[in-house]
Structures are given as C-alpha cells and as structure tokens.
Design a protein around this motif. Structure first.
Motif, PDB file in Angstrom:
ATOM      1  N   ASP A 194       0.814  -1.223   0.000  1.00 34.40           N
ATOM      2  CA  ASP A 194       0.000   0.000   0.000  1.00 34.40           C
ATOM      3  C   ASP A 194       0.851   1.278   0.000  1.00 34.40           C
ATOM      4  O   ASP A 194       0.482   2.281   0.613  1.00 34.40           O
ATOM      5  N   GLY A 195       2.016   1.231  -0.683  1.00 34.58           N
ATOM      6  CA  GLY A 195       2.891   2.400  -0.752  1.00 34.58           C
ATOM      7  C   GLY A 195       3.827   2.544   0.431  1.00 34.58           C
ATOM      8  O   GLY A 195       4.601   3.500   0.485  1.00 34.58           O
ATOM      9  N   TRP A 196       3.773   1.627   1.385  1.00 34.07           N
ATOM     10  CA  TRP A 196       4.595   1.690   2.582  1.00 34.07           C
ATOM     11  C   TRP A 196       5.665   0.609   2.537  1.00 34.07           C
ATOM     12  O   TRP A 196       5.460  -0.462   1.977  1.00 34.07           O
ATOM     13  N   LYS A 197       6.796   0.902   3.165  1.00 28.33           N
ATOM     14  CA  LYS A 197       7.846  -0.096   3.336  1.00 28.33           C
ATOM     15  C   LYS A 197       8.068  -0.299   4.831  1.00 28.33           C
ATOM     16  O   LYS A 197       8.333   0.660   5.561  1.00 28.33           O
ATOM     17  N   ILE A 198       7.953  -1.554   5.256  1.00 28.52           N
ATOM     18  CA  ILE A 198       8.134  -1.900   6.657  1.00 28.52           C
ATOM     19  C   ILE A 198       9.445  -2.670   6.751  1.00 28.52           C
ATOM     20  O   ILE A 198       9.612  -3.705   6.112  1.00 28.52           O
ATOM     21  N   THR A 199      10.372  -2.161   7.535  1.00 24.65           N
ATOM     22  CA  THR A 199      11.689  -2.776   7.685  1.00 24.65           C
ATOM     23  C   THR A 199      11.835  -3.269   9.127  1.00 24.65           C
ATOM     24  O   THR A 199      11.656  -2.498  10.070  1.00 24.65           O
ATOM     25  N   TYR A 200      12.155  -4.558   9.266  1.00 26.47           N
ATOM     26  CA  TYR A 200      12.321  -5.170  10.588  1.00 26.47           C
ATOM     27  C   TYR A 200      13.811  -5.356  10.853  1.00 26.47           C
ATOM     28  O   TYR A 200      14.514  -5.943  10.041  1.00 26.47           O
ATOM     29  N   SER A 201      14.290  -4.864  11.986  1.00 31.02           N
ATOM     30  CA  SER A 201      15.704  -5.021  12.291  1.00 31.02           C
ATOM     31  C   SER A 201      15.958  -5.910  13.503  1.00 31.02           C
ATOM     32  O   SER A 201      17.105  -6.250  13.773  1.00 31.02           O
ATOM     33  N   ASN A 202      14.917  -6.287  14.229  1.00 27.89           N
ATOM     34  CA  ASN A 202      15.108  -7.190  15.364  1.00 27.89           C
ATOM     35  C   ASN A 202      13.784  -7.824  15.750  1.00 27.89           C
ATOM     36  O   ASN A 202      12.731  -7.180  15.693  1.00 27.89           O
ATOM     37  N   PHE A 203      13.838  -9.099  16.129  1.00 22.35           N
ATOM     38  CA  PHE A 203      12.682  -9.831  16.627  1.00 22.35           C
ATOM     39  C   PHE A 203      12.981 -10.335  18.030  1.00 22.35           C
ATOM     40  O   PHE A 203      14.143 -10.479  18.414  1.00 22.35           O
ATOM     41  N   THR A 204      11.927 -10.610  18.785  1.00 24.99           N
ATOM     42  CA  THR A 204      12.068 -11.162  20.129  1.00 24.99           C
ATOM     43  C   THR A 204      11.135 -12.362  20.264  1.00 24.99           C
ATOM     44  O   THR A 204      10.141 -12.464  19.548  1.00 24.99           O
ATOM     45  N   GLU A 205      11.465 -13.243  21.176  1.00 30.76           N
ATOM     46  CA  GLU A 205      10.661 -14.446  21.413  1.00 30.76           C
ATOM     47  C   GLU A 205       9.629 -14.146  22.495  1.00 30.76           C
ATOM     48  O   GLU A 205       9.972 -13.696  23.590  1.00 30.76           O
ATOM     49  N   VAL A 206       8.353 -14.378  22.187  1.00 34.89           N
ATOM     50  CA  VAL A 206       7.265 -14.173  23.138  1.00 34.89           C
ATOM     51  C   VAL A 206       6.404 -15.436  23.129  1.00 34.89           C
ATOM     52  O   VAL A 206       5.780 -15.745  22.115  1.00 34.89           O
ATOM     53  N   GLU A 207       6.424 -16.159  24.225  1.00 26.66           N
ATOM     54  CA  GLU A 207       5.649 -17.395  24.362  1.00 26.66           C
ATOM     55  C   GLU A 207       5.849 -18.333  23.166  1.00 26.66           C
ATOM     56  O   GLU A 207       4.909 -18.892  22.619  1.00 26.66           O
ATOM     57  N   GLY A 208       7.111 -18.475  22.752  1.00 27.93           N
ATOM     58  CA  GLY A 208       7.445 -19.384  21.671  1.00 27.93           C
ATOM     59  C   GLY A 208       7.267 -18.820  20.267  1.00 27.93           C
ATOM     60  O   GLY A 208       7.520 -19.512  19.286  1.00 27.93           O
ATOM     61  N   LEU A 209       6.840 -17.574  20.152  1.00 25.93           N
ATOM     62  CA  LEU A 209       6.627 -16.951  18.844  1.00 25.93           C
ATOM     63  C   LEU A 209       7.605 -15.799  18.644  1.00 25.93           C
ATOM     64  O   LEU A 209       7.939 -15.087  19.592  1.00 25.93           O
ATOM     65  N   SER A 210       8.047 -15.607  17.406  1.00 29.19           N
ATOM     66  CA  SER A 210       8.943 -14.486  17.082  1.00 29.19           C
ATOM     67  C   SER A 210       8.114 -13.277  16.670  1.00 29.19           C
ATOM     68  O   SER A 210       7.362 -13.336  15.697  1.00 29.19           O
ATOM     69  N   LEU A 211       8.260 -12.189  17.428  1.00 29.07           N
ATOM     70  CA  LEU A 211       7.512 -10.957  17.165  1.00 29.07           C
ATOM     71  C   LEU A 211       8.493  -9.788  17.034  1.00 29.07           C
ATOM     72  O   LEU A 211       9.554  -9.786  17.668  1.00 29.07           O
ATOM     73  N   PRO A 212       8.144  -8.794  16.215  1.00 22.30           N
ATOM     74  CA  PRO A 212       9.043  -7.653  16.018  1.00 22.30           C
ATOM     75  C   PRO A 212       9.352  -6.930  17.322  1.00 22.30           C
ATOM     76  O   PRO A 212       8.485  -6.756  18.179  1.00 22.30           O
ATOM     77  N   GLN A 213      10.612  -6.528  17.426  1.00 23.55           N
ATOM     78  CA  GLN A 213      11.042  -5.715  18.553  1.00 23.55           C
ATOM     79  C   GLN A 213      11.493  -4.330  18.082  1.00 23.55           C
ATOM     80  O   GLN A 213      11.347  -3.355  18.801  1.00 23.55           O
ATOM     81  N   LYS A 214      12.022  -4.273  16.852  1.00 26.05           N
ATOM     82  CA  LYS A 214      12.453  -2.992  16.306  1.00 26.05           C
ATOM     83  C   LYS A 214      12.066  -2.960  14.835  1.00 26.05           C
ATOM     84  O   LYS A 214      12.387  -3.875  14.073  1.00 26.05           O
ATOM     85  N   MET A 215      11.343  -1.905  14.451  1.00 27.28           N
ATOM     86  CA  MET A 215      10.853  -1.813  13.079  1.00 27.28           C
ATOM     87  C   MET A 215      10.676  -0.359  12.664  1.00 27.28           C
ATOM     88  O   MET A 215      10.582   0.528  13.506  1.00 27.28           O
ATOM     89  N   GLN A 216      10.645  -0.162  11.343  1.00 27.11           N
ATOM     90  CA  GLN A 216      10.391   1.161  10.774  1.00 27.11           C
ATOM     91  C   GLN A 216       9.306   1.024   9.711  1.00 27.11           C
ATOM     92  O   GLN A 216       9.352   0.121   8.884  1.00 27.11           O
ATOM     93  N   VAL A 217       8.331   1.921   9.758  1.00 26.46           N
ATOM     94  CA  VAL A 217       7.243   1.971   8.784  1.00 26.46           C
ATOM     95  C   VAL A 217       7.408   3.304   8.054  1.00 26.46           C
ATOM     96  O   VAL A 217       7.347   4.363   8.687  1.00 26.46           O
TER      97      VAL A 217
END
Length: 192
Positions: free
Chosen positions: A152-175
C-alpha cells in the motif's frame, strides 16, 4: 506475641495467598503469530512527518473489535490518545481536543497531518502482511522472518525480533512512506 499481632499476620497471609491465585481461566498461548487475537505492546516511538518530528512512549492494546493507542512525549507532554470502541466509533484526544470519527487513519491525517495506516499497522506490528491488499515480502534466509514488507505504498523494515511465548515478534521496526516515517522499539509484548 499477642493475639492482635497473630491476627494481623494471619490476615496478611490469607490476603497474599488470595492475590497470587489466577482469577480466571488460563488462556493457552496462540500457536502462530496470525492466531494472536489480542495483544498489547509498549515501547518507544519516533514519528517524522514533512513538517514535524515527535518522539515518546507508546502503549497499544488491540483485540478483534477494539483498540487503544497512547503516545506520550517526554515528561508526559504532548499526549495523544486514540481508541476504537466495539461499535466502531474512533476517538482521538490531543491538545485538549476530543474528535470522533469512524476511520482512525483518516482522523489522524485530518487532525494531526499524520499518514498512519492504522488497520495495516496492526498486522505489520506482528510481522504479517495486511491480508486485504497485495504485498511484497522479503525474508531472512535462515530464520524465515520478514526483513521487509512493501504494501500500500509503505515499506516496513524489521531489524530485530524477540521471542514471546514461543513466537517471534518484532522488537524494532520502521514503517515509512516518505516523507512519513515511524520508528518503533517494542519493549514489551503481551499476547493471547
């Protein structure tokens, strides 16, 4: 020890025991990131627009029908609150103003000049593409986690993920969608 001291100690022990017990049914953690139905995040946010730059702390609570988002500047200054009730009414509070509408992205654009696609970001926050439009996803070859999502015209950049209850979720991102850019550092995730 006298009777009064023993009574106080016993009462304190009973209250402590009651307060440490779970108060409701225990919900098992979701089995995948897209199965998360309810979440809360908090951390730091930096927002850059064509004419402005804002930074502060954020807290975002989301369930299937409602959300509550707060952004508070240093020392509690510059607070912005937005929430959506179960009947779809969106309320935006900032600078002693309260405005309502039915689309959070339009309300932010009209009132604050912020281009922020709230509905899409609720997916991007979890490292997922928004399901209702085309996207291009680039993944890390080892972890298979997204490096970028373009949508939708946006770029989402992920630079770090963290483990939460066995799942990898973003910790640092830029939209970003120039001149608009939002940097998020997520310090805490709670998921269901």
């Amino acid at each position: 020890m006298n009777y009064r001291v023993l009574s106080i100690l016993a009462l304190t022990a009973i209250i402590s025991a009651c307060s440490s017990r779970p108060t409701g049914p225990i919900t098992p953690p979701p089995e995948s990131v897209d199965a998360i139905s309810k979440w809360e995040t908090s951390g730091r946010v930096g927002i850059r627009t064509q004419n402005d730059a804002v930074s502060g702390n954020f807290n975002w609570q989301k369930d299937p029908n409602t959300f509550a988002l707060s952004i508070v500047g240093p020392f509690g200054q510059g607070a912005t609150y937005m929430n959506q009730s179960s009947n779809g009414v969106v309320t935006l509070e900032y600078e002693d103003k309260v405005v309502t509408g039915n689309n959070p992205a339009i309300l932010l654009q009209q009132e604050l000049g912020w281009a922020f696609p709230v509905e899409q970001v609720t997916y991007w926050m979890r490292g997922l593409a928004y399901p209702n439009s085309a996207s291009k996803i680039t993944k890390d070859p080892e972890s298979q986690l997204p490096n970028t999502i373009e949508q939708d015209g946006w770029k989402i950049t992920y630079s770090n993920f963290t483990e939460v209850e066995g799942l990898s979720l973003p910790q640092k991102m830029q939209v970003s969608n120039p001149p608009f850019r939002v940097n998020l550092i997520i310090n805490q995730w709670t998921i269901q």
